[in-house]
Scaffold this motif. Structure first.
Motif, PDB file in Angstrom:
ATOM      1  N   MET A 136       0.841  -1.202   0.000  1.00  0.00           N
ATOM      2  CA  MET A 136       0.000   0.000   0.000  1.00  0.00           C
ATOM      3  C   MET A 136       0.873   1.248   0.000  1.00  0.00           C
ATOM      4  SD  MET A 136      -2.793   1.298   2.830  1.00  0.00           S
ATOM      5  CE  MET A 136      -3.948  -0.011   2.463  1.00  0.00           C
ATOM      6  N   SER A 137       0.572   2.193  -0.855  1.00  0.00           N
ATOM      7  CA  SER A 137       1.301   3.450  -0.904  1.00  0.00           C
ATOM      8  C   SER A 137       0.629   4.456   0.014  1.00  0.00           C
ATOM      9  CB  SER A 137       1.337   3.983  -2.340  1.00  0.00           C
ATOM     10  OG  SER A 137       1.812   5.308  -2.359  1.00  0.00           O
ATOM     11  N   ALA A 138       1.320   4.817   1.102  1.00  0.00           N
ATOM     12  CA  ALA A 138       0.747   5.762   2.062  1.00  0.00           C
ATOM     13  C   ALA A 138       0.512   7.115   1.400  1.00  0.00           C
ATOM     14  CB  ALA A 138       1.676   5.910   3.266  1.00  0.00           C
ATOM     15  N   ARG A 139       1.403   7.480   0.502  1.00  0.00           N
ATOM     16  CA  ARG A 139       1.282   8.765  -0.187  1.00  0.00           C
ATOM     17  C   ARG A 139      -0.023   8.839  -0.976  1.00  0.00           C
ATOM     18  NH1 ARG A 139       4.687  12.656  -2.662  1.00  0.00           N
ATOM     19  NH2 ARG A 139       3.924  13.374  -4.675  1.00  0.00           N
ATOM     20  N   ARG A 140      -0.328   7.785  -1.721  1.00  0.00           N
ATOM     21  CA  ARG A 140      -1.529   7.788  -2.551  1.00  0.00           C
ATOM     22  C   ARG A 140      -2.789   7.689  -1.696  1.00  0.00           C
ATOM     23  NH1 ARG A 140       0.831   3.608  -7.152  1.00  0.00           N
ATOM     24  NH2 ARG A 140       2.520   4.982  -7.853  1.00  0.00           N
ATOM     25  N   LEU A 141      -2.711   6.928  -0.615  1.00  0.00           N
ATOM     26  CA  LEU A 141      -3.858   6.833   0.283  1.00  0.00           C
ATOM     27  C   LEU A 141      -4.165   8.189   0.902  1.00  0.00           C
ATOM     28  CD1 LEU A 141      -6.009   5.259   1.793  1.00  0.00           C
ATOM     29  CD2 LEU A 141      -4.270   4.628   3.484  1.00  0.00           C
ATOM     30  N   ILE A 142      -3.134   8.910   1.313  1.00  0.00           N
ATOM     31  CA  ILE A 142      -3.326  10.245   1.891  1.00  0.00           C
ATOM     32  C   ILE A 142      -3.958  11.183   0.872  1.00  0.00           C
ATOM     33  CG2 ILE A 142      -2.095  12.302   2.717  1.00  0.00           C
ATOM     34  CD1 ILE A 142      -0.108  10.365   4.067  1.00  0.00           C
ATOM     35  N   LEU A 143      -3.481  11.116  -0.364  1.00  0.00           N
ATOM     36  CA  LEU A 143      -4.050  11.962  -1.419  1.00  0.00           C
ATOM     37  C   LEU A 143      -5.514  11.626  -1.667  1.00  0.00           C
ATOM     38  CD1 LEU A 143      -1.096  12.066  -3.962  1.00  0.00           C
ATOM     39  CD2 LEU A 143      -2.005  13.987  -2.657  1.00  0.00           C
ATOM     40  N   ALA A 144      -5.842  10.340  -1.636  1.00  0.00           N
ATOM     41  CA  ALA A 144      -7.240   9.926  -1.823  1.00  0.00           C
ATOM     42  C   ALA A 144      -8.119  10.475  -0.703  1.00  0.00           C
ATOM     43  CB  ALA A 144      -7.337   8.403  -1.881  1.00  0.00           C
ATOM     44  N   ILE A 145      -7.621  10.411   0.530  1.00  0.00           N
ATOM     45  CA  ILE A 145      -8.376  10.952   1.671  1.00  0.00           C
ATOM     46  C   ILE A 145      -8.526  12.460   1.537  1.00  0.00           C
ATOM     47  CG2 ILE A 145      -8.335  11.296   4.173  1.00  0.00           C
ATOM     48  CD1 ILE A 145      -6.886   8.608   4.400  1.00  0.00           C
ATOM     49  N   GLN A 146      -7.476  13.124   1.121  1.00  0.00           N
ATOM     50  CA  GLN A 146      -7.526  14.580   0.955  1.00  0.00           C
ATOM     51  C   GLN A 146      -8.529  14.986  -0.114  1.00  0.00           C
ATOM     52  OE1 GLN A 146      -3.495  15.763   0.126  1.00  0.00           O
ATOM     53  NE2 GLN A 146      -2.914  15.868   2.282  1.00  0.00           N
ATOM     54  N   PHE A 147      -8.577  14.228  -1.184  1.00  0.00           N
ATOM     55  CA  PHE A 147      -9.447  14.595  -2.303  1.00  0.00           C
ATOM     56  C   PHE A 147     -10.918  14.338  -1.992  1.00  0.00           C
ATOM     57  CE2 PHE A 147     -11.475  13.770  -6.472  1.00  0.00           C
ATOM     58  CZ  PHE A 147     -11.257  15.017  -7.039  1.00  0.00           C
ATOM     59  N   LEU A 148     -11.205  13.253  -1.295  1.00  0.00           N
ATOM     60  CA  LEU A 148     -12.583  12.832  -1.079  1.00  0.00           C
ATOM     61  C   LEU A 148     -13.181  13.286   0.245  1.00  0.00           C
ATOM     62  CD1 LEU A 148     -12.509   9.162  -2.438  1.00  0.00           C
ATOM     63  CD2 LEU A 148     -13.320  11.215  -3.605  1.00  0.00           C
ATOM     64  N   VAL A 194       1.316  16.264   1.836  1.00  0.00           N
ATOM     65  CA  VAL A 194       2.058  15.543   0.802  1.00  0.00           C
ATOM     66  C   VAL A 194       2.864  16.542  -0.012  1.00  0.00           C
ATOM     67  CG1 VAL A 194       1.884  14.118  -1.269  1.00  0.00           C
ATOM     68  CG2 VAL A 194       0.366  13.691   0.670  1.00  0.00           C
ATOM     69  N   LYS A 195       4.155  16.353  -0.061  1.00  0.00           N
ATOM     70  CA  LYS A 195       5.029  17.269  -0.788  1.00  0.00           C
ATOM     71  C   LYS A 195       5.271  16.759  -2.208  1.00  0.00           C
ATOM     72  CE  LYS A 195       7.425  18.728   3.436  1.00  0.00           C
ATOM     73  NZ  LYS A 195       8.745  18.851   4.125  1.00  0.00           N
ATOM     74  N   ASP A 196       5.683  17.666  -3.057  1.00  0.00           N
ATOM     75  CA  ASP A 196       6.041  17.336  -4.437  1.00  0.00           C
ATOM     76  C   ASP A 196       4.885  16.643  -5.167  1.00  0.00           C
ATOM     77  OD1 ASP A 196       8.632  18.295  -3.934  1.00  0.00           O
ATOM     78  OD2 ASP A 196       9.240  16.352  -3.147  1.00  0.00           O
ATOM     79  N   PHE A 197       3.707  17.271  -5.109  1.00  0.00           N
ATOM     80  CA  PHE A 197       2.548  16.688  -5.786  1.00  0.00           C
ATOM     81  C   PHE A 197       2.770  16.668  -7.287  1.00  0.00           C
ATOM     82  CE2 PHE A 197      -1.476  17.368  -8.048  1.00  0.00           C
ATOM     83  CZ  PHE A 197      -2.159  16.231  -7.655  1.00  0.00           C
ATOM     84  N   ARG A 198       2.415  15.528  -7.904  1.00  0.00           N
ATOM     85  CA  ARG A 198       2.503  15.370  -9.345  1.00  0.00           C
ATOM     86  C   ARG A 198       1.113  15.051  -9.891  1.00  0.00           C
ATOM     87  NH1 ARG A 198       6.778  12.663  -7.130  1.00  0.00           N
ATOM     88  NH2 ARG A 198       5.626  10.690  -7.246  1.00  0.00           N
ATOM     89  N   LEU A 223      -2.881  12.074  -8.690  1.00  0.00           N
ATOM     90  CA  LEU A 223      -4.327  12.143  -8.505  1.00  0.00           C
ATOM     91  C   LEU A 223      -4.995  10.899  -9.059  1.00  0.00           C
ATOM     92  CD1 LEU A 223      -6.811  13.726  -7.618  1.00  0.00           C
ATOM     93  CD2 LEU A 223      -6.860  14.790  -9.878  1.00  0.00           C
ATOM     94  N   SER A 224      -4.578  10.468 -10.235  1.00  0.00           N
ATOM     95  CA  SER A 224      -5.173   9.279 -10.834  1.00  0.00           C
ATOM     96  C   SER A 224      -4.760   8.016 -10.097  1.00  0.00           C
ATOM     97  CB  SER A 224      -4.772   9.181 -12.304  1.00  0.00           C
ATOM     98  OG  SER A 224      -5.276   8.006 -12.860  1.00  0.00           O
ATOM     99  N   ARG A 225      -3.498   7.914  -9.744  1.00  0.00           N
ATOM    100  CA  ARG A 225      -3.019   6.701  -9.078  1.00  0.00           C
ATOM    101  C   ARG A 225      -3.630   6.544  -7.689  1.00  0.00           C
ATOM    102  NH1 ARG A 225       3.283   7.315 -11.082  1.00  0.00           N
ATOM    103  NH2 ARG A 225       2.985   6.332 -13.118  1.00  0.00           N
ATOM    104  N   SER A 226      -3.982   7.648  -7.059  1.00  0.00           N
ATOM    105  CA  SER A 226      -4.599   7.564  -5.738  1.00  0.00           C
ATOM    106  C   SER A 226      -6.025   7.037  -5.822  1.00  0.00           C
ATOM    107  CB  SER A 226      -4.609   8.942  -5.068  1.00  0.00           C
ATOM    108  OG  SER A 226      -5.527   9.824  -5.697  1.00  0.00           O
ATOM    109  N   ALA A 227      -6.617   7.056  -7.022  1.00  0.00           N
ATOM    110  CA  ALA A 227      -8.004   6.611  -7.183  1.00  0.00           C
ATOM    111  C   ALA A 227      -8.183   5.151  -6.811  1.00  0.00           C
ATOM    112  CB  ALA A 227      -8.461   6.846  -8.624  1.00  0.00           C
ATOM    113  N   VAL A 228      -7.125   4.361  -6.834  1.00  0.00           N
ATOM    114  CA  VAL A 228      -7.227   2.955  -6.479  1.00  0.00           C
ATOM    115  C   VAL A 228      -7.681   2.791  -5.022  1.00  0.00           C
ATOM    116  CG1 VAL A 228      -4.847   2.685  -5.700  1.00  0.00           C
ATOM    117  CG2 VAL A 228      -6.062   0.728  -6.702  1.00  0.00           C
TER     118      VAL A 228
END
Length: 244
Positions: A1-13, A21-25, A29-34
């Protein structure tokens, strides 16, 4: 599990506090959708707290659960539902007109009435869910609806290439969609079987968007989440009584 992507998913939803999360690319956003179904389950866990704690007062339980639902999601999908209702109300089956109205930041009467009816319906269903033997299915209903975003972004073209519909599908592996469907079905079957309605419901929503407009937008994804959540709540309330 990628903690970075999970955090982004929580932030977005959600509006839940998370580490920065630093250095956002853009592809993040798409990869966090998983992780969207997982975030949906997290939302569901929070929702059952007031529903259970106030079970002796169903109306209050419904109101407080709905209030928490709106707050924790930041009304993200409600905003999409209101915009889509306005666009459909003014488009008169013209896809180009639909997109024009969708870009208008102001909300008209179609959107306002739709949001009022949606909130009222969710309040009534949540209040009724208190007495349902499958009330704990509320944990999984938001997860199924957010699984729908994976399906719709994979199966429906984006109405505009740079919109949210396109971002959701970018870098997303179809295998993740199927694995989530299997996991949610395995959990739902013994615990809250009416939620299996999501398996045909989500593809039917995709078919409807394709036939109506030929594609979907970010607002369309949000509106679809709201519709699926409401129909799953309805299933949790009505189906156990019908089959009893």
């Amino acid at each position: 599990m990628s903690a970075r992507r999970l955090i982004l998913a929580i932030q977005f939803l959600t509006r839940l506090p998370t580490p920065q999360v630093k250095d956002f690319r853009q592809e993040d956003l798409s990869r966090s959708a998983v992780y969207y179904p997982l975030v949906g389950a997290l939302i569901g866990v929070l929702l059952v707290l007031p529903l259970y704690a106030l079970a002796g007062r169903p109306w209050l339980a419904g109101a407080m659960t709905l209030l928490l639902w709106v707050w924790v999601t930041g009304a993200l999908h409600l905003d999409g539902l209101g915009d889509v209702a306005d666009a459909f109300g003014a488009a008169h089956r013209n896809p180009q007109r639909f997109l024009e109205v969708l870009k208008d930041p102001h909300m008209g009467v179609f959107g306002v009435v739709t949001l009022v009816m949606q909130l009222l319906l969710k309040f009534v269903l949540l209040s009724e869910l208190v007495a349902s033997p499958l009330w704990y299915g509320l944990v999984l209903a938001p997860a199924w609806a957010r699984w729908g975003t994976l399906w719709w972004s994979q199966r429906i073209p984006s109405l505009h290439g740079d919109g949210m519909g396109e971002r959701f599908s970018w870098q997303l592996r179809p295998a993740a969609m199927w694995l989530w469907a299997l996991a949610l079905a395995v959990i739902s079957a013994p615990l809250a079987w009416p939620l299996l309605l999501a398996l045909p419901l989500v593809p039917l929503v995709a078919v409807w968007w394709k036939r109506r407009l030929g594609g979907i937008s970010g607002d369309g994804l949000g509106a679809s989440v709201e519709v699926v959540e409401t129909l799953l709540l309805l299933a949790l309330v009505l189906l156990p009584a019908v089959t009893a």
